[in-house]
Design a protein around this motif. Sequence first.
Motif, mmCIF file in Angstrom:
data_model
loop_
_atom_site.group_PDB
_atom_site.id
_atom_site.type_symbol
_atom_site.label_atom_id
_atom_site.label_comp_id
_atom_site.label_asym_id
_atom_site.label_seq_id
_atom_site.Cartn_x
_atom_site.Cartn_y
_atom_site.Cartn_z
ATOM 1 N N PRO A 111 37.234 49.995 67.044
ATOM 2 C CA PRO A 111 38.180 49.682 68.124
ATOM 3 C C PRO A 111 38.185 48.212 68.537
ATOM 4 C CG PRO A 111 36.943 51.672 68.629
ATOM 5 C CD PRO A 111 36.277 51.035 67.440
ATOM 6 N N ARG A 112 37.135 47.468 68.199
ATOM 7 C CA ARG A 112 37.078 46.057 68.583
ATOM 8 C C ARG A 112 37.755 45.147 67.560
ATOM 9 N NH1 ARG A 112 33.882 44.077 72.320
ATOM 10 N NH2 ARG A 112 33.323 42.240 71.091
ATOM 11 N N LEU A 113 38.123 45.678 66.412
ATOM 12 C CA LEU A 113 38.707 44.859 65.357
ATOM 13 C C LEU A 113 40.109 44.384 65.739
ATOM 14 C CD1 LEU A 113 38.215 43.985 62.273
ATOM 15 C CD2 LEU A 113 39.837 45.833 61.768
ATOM 16 N N VAL A 114 40.392 43.115 65.468
ATOM 17 C CA VAL A 114 41.740 42.564 65.604
ATOM 18 C C VAL A 114 42.379 42.536 64.225
ATOM 19 C CG1 VAL A 114 43.093 40.513 66.185
ATOM 20 C CG2 VAL A 114 41.136 41.173 67.618
ATOM 21 N N LEU A 115 43.561 43.124 64.106
ATOM 22 C CA LEU A 115 44.301 43.137 62.849
ATOM 23 C C LEU A 115 45.451 42.143 62.936
ATOM 24 C CD1 LEU A 115 45.145 44.252 60.057
ATOM 25 C CD2 LEU A 115 46.406 46.052 61.286
ATOM 26 N N GLY A 116 45.505 41.220 61.978
ATOM 27 C CA GLY A 116 46.626 40.288 61.877
ATOM 28 C C GLY A 116 47.476 40.642 60.672
ATOM 29 N N SER A 117 48.755 40.900 60.891
ATOM 30 C CA SER A 117 49.667 41.285 59.815
ATOM 31 C C SER A 117 50.843 40.319 59.764
ATOM 32 C CB SER A 117 50.198 42.710 60.025
ATOM 33 O OG SER A 117 49.167 43.658 59.953
ATOM 34 N N ILE A 118 51.111 39.795 58.579
ATOM 35 C CA ILE A 118 52.255 38.911 58.373
ATOM 36 C C ILE A 118 53.156 39.554 57.333
ATOM 37 C CG2 ILE A 118 53.015 36.599 57.747
ATOM 38 C CD1 ILE A 118 50.154 35.629 58.322
ATOM 39 N N SER A 119 54.419 39.677 57.663
ATOM 40 C CA SER A 119 55.389 40.288 56.758
ATOM 41 C C SER A 119 56.589 39.369 56.603
ATOM 42 C CB SER A 119 55.835 41.653 57.300
ATOM 43 O OG SER A 119 56.455 41.496 58.568
ATOM 44 N N GLY A 120 57.517 39.778 55.769
ATOM 45 C CA GLY A 120 58.729 38.985 55.610
ATOM 46 C C GLY A 120 59.667 39.115 56.789
ATOM 47 N N PHE A 121 59.832 40.357 57.283
ATOM 48 C CA PHE A 121 60.884 40.609 58.264
ATOM 49 C C PHE A 121 60.438 41.451 59.455
ATOM 50 C CE2 PHE A 121 62.690 40.004 54.069
ATOM 51 C CZ PHE A 121 63.586 38.974 54.302
ATOM 52 N N GLY A 122 59.147 41.751 59.562
ATOM 53 C CA GLY A 122 58.664 42.591 60.648
ATOM 54 C C GLY A 122 58.144 43.911 60.105
ATOM 55 N N GLN A 123 57.316 44.579 60.892
ATOM 56 C CA GLN A 123 56.700 45.834 60.464
ATOM 57 C C GLN A 123 57.641 47.022 60.573
ATOM 58 O OE1 GLN A 123 53.536 45.995 59.132
ATOM 59 N NE2 GLN A 123 53.602 43.755 59.249
ATOM 60 N N THR A 124 58.695 46.904 61.359
ATOM 61 C CA THR A 124 59.680 47.971 61.517
ATOM 62 C C THR A 124 61.076 47.371 61.444
ATOM 63 O OG1 THR A 124 59.649 47.745 63.945
ATOM 64 C CG2 THR A 124 58.128 49.350 62.962
ATOM 65 N N GLY A 125 62.078 48.224 61.413
ATOM 66 C CA GLY A 125 63.450 47.742 61.387
ATOM 67 C C GLY A 125 64.091 47.894 60.020
ATOM 68 N N PRO A 126 65.399 47.631 59.936
ATOM 69 C CA PRO A 126 66.135 47.887 58.688
ATOM 70 C C PRO A 126 65.679 47.060 57.500
ATOM 71 C CG PRO A 126 67.506 46.689 60.272
ATOM 72 C CD PRO A 126 66.284 47.135 61.003
ATOM 73 N N TYR A 127 65.048 45.911 57.734
ATOM 74 C CA TYR A 127 64.616 45.052 56.625
ATOM 75 C C TYR A 127 63.107 45.108 56.384
ATOM 76 C CZ TYR A 127 69.166 42.744 57.397
ATOM 77 O OH TYR A 127 70.491 42.463 57.562
ATOM 78 N N ALA A 128 62.407 46.005 57.075
ATOM 79 C CA ALA A 128 60.949 45.992 57.041
ATOM 80 C C ALA A 128 60.388 46.124 55.626
ATOM 81 C CB ALA A 128 60.386 47.108 57.921
ATOM 82 N N GLU A 129 61.041 46.881 54.768
ATOM 83 C CA GLU A 129 60.508 47.127 53.432
ATOM 84 C C GLU A 129 60.886 46.040 52.438
ATOM 85 O OE1 GLU A 129 58.440 49.528 52.536
ATOM 86 O OE2 GLU A 129 58.386 50.331 54.581
ATOM 87 N N ARG A 130 61.702 45.086 52.854
ATOM 88 C CA ARG A 130 62.119 44.036 51.925
ATOM 89 C C ARG A 130 60.968 43.094 51.604
ATOM 90 N NH1 ARG A 130 68.055 41.554 53.594
ATOM 91 N NH2 ARG A 130 69.225 43.529 53.652
ATOM 92 N N PRO A 131 60.906 42.601 50.356
ATOM 93 C CA PRO A 131 59.896 41.581 50.046
ATOM 94 C C PRO A 131 60.256 40.270 50.728
ATOM 95 C CG PRO A 131 61.370 41.905 48.176
ATOM 96 C CD PRO A 131 61.733 42.957 49.186
ATOM 97 N N GLY A 132 59.248 39.574 51.224
ATOM 98 C CA GLY A 132 59.482 38.306 51.916
ATOM 99 C C GLY A 132 59.229 37.119 51.013
ATOM 100 N N PHE A 133 60.035 36.089 51.174
ATOM 101 C CA PHE A 133 59.862 34.847 50.424
ATOM 102 C C PHE A 133 60.352 33.713 51.295
ATOM 103 C CE2 PHE A 133 61.057 31.661 47.189
ATOM 104 C CZ PHE A 133 59.857 31.604 46.485
#
Length: 389
Positions: A111-133
Amino acid sequence: MMNLPFNGYTVLDLTRIRSGPTCVKQFADWGADVIKIEPPEDTAGYGNRDSSDFQNLHRNKRSLTLDLKTPEGQEILGKLVDRADVLVENFRPGVQRRIGVDWESLHARNPRLVLGSISGFGQTGPYAERPGFDQVAQGMGGLMSITGLPGQGPVRVGVPIADLTAGLFCAMGITMALLDRERTGQGQWVQSSLLQAQIAMLDFQATRWLIDGHVPEQAGNDHPTAVPMGVYPTSDGSMNIAVNGARMWVDFCQVIGRPDLIDDPDYCGPRERLANRDKLNALLYAITRTWTAHDLTEALLATGIPCGPINTIDKVFEDPQVQHLPVVMTVDHPKRGRQHLLGQPFQVEGMEPAIHSASPDAGQHSDEILAELGYAAGEIATLREKKVT
């Protein structure tokens, strides 16, 4: 090693390419124990280890090779998570769950762990599954529409600015989450994306649309709203000049020998100069071409007008001010010898970031890290034979 702000913190680095390593580099340089977790057999996306780019991004880390598709690899990752403060990943959303580094699983385990996530377009939403570049984000985020000469068509910025800023914003968010953990005892999920970072970097160009309803266009080397401000030719090259405000306009006109322009109705105020930008610049180009860049720079600086040369990269690092600042740091590489790397772009009084080790070979520290987790030498040898590590 000097006592640095992130001494005592452990960061698990599951990132690839640039945005994630840029994030993790901030913690590695300021004292964290960064464990780079990568596949036993290097795959596309982890980079050419001998390249200057890889060497700059991955300094100050220990490398553990780990096959996360195996039960043994998952078990080792779990033990690392139990001890870690931060885990950073930049997989496409959805991949995290398949390898057990989704927020729900990690938070339940530590529970003390901080998770940092970087994506192309966000973790949710219509473009979430798109590859980022990066360049895709530059285009979708509007930057390419305002970069380049008027009418030139879209132009990318010369550095991967969406990648870089997404990484920096994520590092800022992780630092905030670590501070919040001191109060709550709980880690947080920090999320950044290339698209969000790129839009944030539009800054005043974005607010010209959001507040004023104006769609900015390409302005080339001219400042979008201020004149004279941009690139001006001299007899031996070009230079940047930034005349901002009424006082500077008066001083500028006097330096170039045209005091008559001060109160000229076409140029007397900022709105007038903007409306007549092309005519004014044509007049100024003819004048600045009669000066050397050095002489005009000295004359303008004497009155406090910002200006300076337009350097190629080699000239940047020859500049005496650049050499004075701690921009470049060195590290000894066991195979490449002494290397010059980019340092941190800010200073904290009383402490200095440390580049204490070169980018590691893949799995260079696997035995060391596994031993710290309690694995015996025989167990480590078995894991290696099974190609778990």
